[in-house]
Design a protein around this motif. Sequence first.
Motif: not given
Lengths: 138, 171
Positions: A4-13, B104, B111, B133
């Motif tokens: 689940d750690e990989l599910k964290r969204n690394p993209f930002q706005v 960004y 990751q 996913y």
Amino acid sequence: MLNDELKRNPFQVPENYFDLLATRIQSNCQSKSEPRSIFSVWKPRLAFAGGIAAVILLSISFFSYFGADNKASSLDAAIRNAVYVSDGYGLQVSYPYNSRSRGFSYVFAGNKKIDEDIMIKHLALRNVNLNDIVSARY
Amino acid sequence: MFRDPTRKNYAFNLIIRKYQERLYWHIRKMVVSHDDTDDLLQNTFLKALEGLESFREESQLFTWLYRIATNEALTFLRKKRTRFMLPLVDVEGQLSNSLESDVYFNGDDMQLKFQKAVLKLPEKQRLVFNMKYFEEMKYEEISEILGTSVGALKASYHHAVDKIEKFLKDD
């Protein structure tokens, strides 16, 4: 392995992006989807048609101008030759008999030297075709 | 509500507010760049606005919007791939390289590696993987959006997971 750690969204706005997004999208969408005037719809087509018309007119003008000029200069040269031969006091232009005409003979004559420009204009007015001239003599 | 001209703007504003974030992230995962996503999201809503009156409600509004956004993203990637009639461009490779310099992107090494692995997947497989996913959508929903059978989607997802795991192990 895919935890689940990989599910964290690394993209930002950019900051406050979503706060302003709806207003921005709505104003952009409405300005783009406003019904266009008849003129703006037809404008590109009219411009295209105008361009085509301009090209056609220019072509016609070009060919008629230079075509006439060539014809006039050829006629001019033929008459000048004839005038030279005839010593400048008369000219007879003969046309052959054909389906269009019964033959034609025209005589310039007089006791004074013929003005070449007048002669050219005169022949042009009578639609004299250089190809039809069989002979030019006094 | 959106068929009533006096309330259409209000309805459209509600639709944007409700779906903007989900659609944004759906597109962003496919095209990576924020600026490209912003453009594509605007196109998505513009097309939605144009087609809103003819929307038949045979499918859910959410499914319909997702389909428009997906098509926008796929069309964008295809255009990028065949730009200027040059030989096919490795778009996924470019996207992968751009991750490291993207201001960004705020992921750690794991990751970054994971995102690169996802970007190695074929376009359609990546789409299925993202929807299952990250977005945790049901296969039935994905099936309605992509027009692919549930069985094929399951197979596609499992292939994608295998490839990603292999990539992470090998690297």
